[in-house]
Design a protein around this motif. Structure first.
Motif, PDB file in Angstrom:
ATOM      1  N   THR A  32      66.925  95.520  30.749  1.00 53.57           N
ATOM      2  CA  THR A  32      66.607  95.363  29.392  1.00 53.57           C
ATOM      3  C   THR A  32      66.871  96.651  28.573  1.00 53.57           C
ATOM      4  OG1 THR A  32      64.665  93.710  29.849  1.00 53.57           O
ATOM      5  CG2 THR A  32      64.510  94.804  27.692  1.00 53.57           C
ATOM      6  N   THR A  37      62.979  93.707  22.472  1.00 56.80           N
ATOM      7  CA  THR A  37      62.932  95.181  22.420  1.00 56.80           C
ATOM      8  C   THR A  37      64.060  95.804  21.376  1.00 56.80           C
ATOM      9  OG1 THR A  37      62.424  95.130  24.626  1.00 56.80           O
ATOM     10  CG2 THR A  37      63.306  97.226  23.613  1.00 56.80           C
ATOM     11  N   VAL A  84      58.563  98.363  27.101  1.00 55.87           N
ATOM     12  CA  VAL A  84      59.386  97.276  27.732  1.00 55.87           C
ATOM     13  C   VAL A  84      58.680  97.014  29.288  1.00 55.87           C
ATOM     14  CG1 VAL A  84      61.344  97.050  29.237  1.00 55.87           C
ATOM     15  CG2 VAL A  84      61.521  97.943  27.172  1.00 55.87           C
ATOM     16  N   LEU A 125      63.035  89.520  26.635  1.00 54.79           N
ATOM     17  CA  LEU A 125      62.644  90.991  26.741  1.00 54.79           C
ATOM     18  C   LEU A 125      63.584  91.866  25.634  1.00 54.79           C
ATOM     19  CD1 LEU A 125      61.683  91.648  30.445  1.00 54.79           C
ATOM     20  CD2 LEU A 125      60.328  91.935  28.388  1.00 54.79           C
ATOM     21  N   SER A 155      62.879  95.955  33.712  1.00 55.35           N
ATOM     22  CA  SER A 155      62.914  97.080  32.730  1.00 55.35           C
ATOM     23  C   SER A 155      64.071  97.900  32.533  1.00 55.35           C
ATOM     24  CB  SER A 155      62.004  98.304  33.240  1.00 55.35           C
ATOM     25  OG  SER A 155      60.757  97.447  33.437  1.00 55.35           O
TER      26      SER A 155
END
Length: 225
Positions: free
Chosen positions: A32, A109, A166, A105, A29
């Motif tokens: 990213t 995003t 995310v 990811l 998380s």
């Protein structure tokens, strides 16, 4: 203790796995968010600058960027992982695992966050922009001193929304070998019929989401006052 053993017979035996999975989810998380938010912010700024009546209006550039954002936002994440498997392998050296999951990811995003940034910046009072232009302020200064400053509360809000997105994607990545709490919930909770493991994994994910939202709310209150 006996109550917990009865209620959570499987989960109580693997605290180390929960810790490892939580750290993996946080790792995916955070990395990213740092990468995708930096690139998404830049893309969002370009969208707002080149859009119709923007400071650097350019129909061709805006049309391309706008369509790319729409296309990549429309691809389901599971399919995105499959489409990017070669790129993931080239960057991470493998297509499976926590680090490898960061590649799709980030790609998933960036367009989501860029659109959110564009929506936040478009809320800035046009009169403030026009006043800055009348004073001869450069485009860069308008972006940094007007757009980003005036839209800061909105940027924080959309960042919180994107962080939650995310975290949800990391859980999905975990279901196909990406690691983290999603992987733990599926491999041990679902596949082995250990429902308590799935429940605890879900609760930890929700706690991370609630903490992220609370931090964002606090930041918004601080910048608005």
């Amino acid at each position: 203790m006996n109550f917990l053993e009865t209620l959570l017979p499987n989960a109580i035996e693997i605290p180390d796995e929960f810790l490892q999975a939580t750290l993996e989810t946080l790792y995916m998380s955070i990395i990213t968010a740092v990468l995708a938010f930096a690139l998404g912010l830049g893309l969002g700024i370009w969208l707002i600058l080149t859009q119709p009546n923007g400071l650097k209006e350019n129909a061709a550039v805006y049309g391309i960027l706008d369509k790319l954002v729409n296309v990549f936002r429309s691809i389901p994440f599971v399919i995105m992982i499959a489409l990017l498997v070669n790129l993931t392998r080239a960057i991470a050296g493998t297509s499976i695992g926590t680090t490898a999951a960061i590649v799709p990811l980030v790609v998933a995003t960036i367009p989501f966050y860029a659109r959110q940034i564009q929506n936040a910046l478009v809320e800035v009072n046009p009169g403030v922009i026009e006043a800055a232009q009348a004073m001869g302020t450069s485009t860069w200064d308008i972006v940094t001193r007007v757009y980003l400053k005036e839209a800061l509360p909105g940027i924080i809000r959309v960042s919180a929304l994107s962080i939650i997105n995310v975290i949800g994607l990391t859980a999905m990545a975990g279901t196909i070998g990406g690691g983290g709490l999603g992987n733990l919930a599926i491999t041990r909770g679902y596949n082995r019929f250990q429902t308590d493991v799935t429940i605890i994994s879900t609760i930890i994910i929700l706690i991370i989401v609630f903490i992220s939202q609370a931090i964002a709310d606090r930041l918004v209150k601080k910048v608005e006052h």
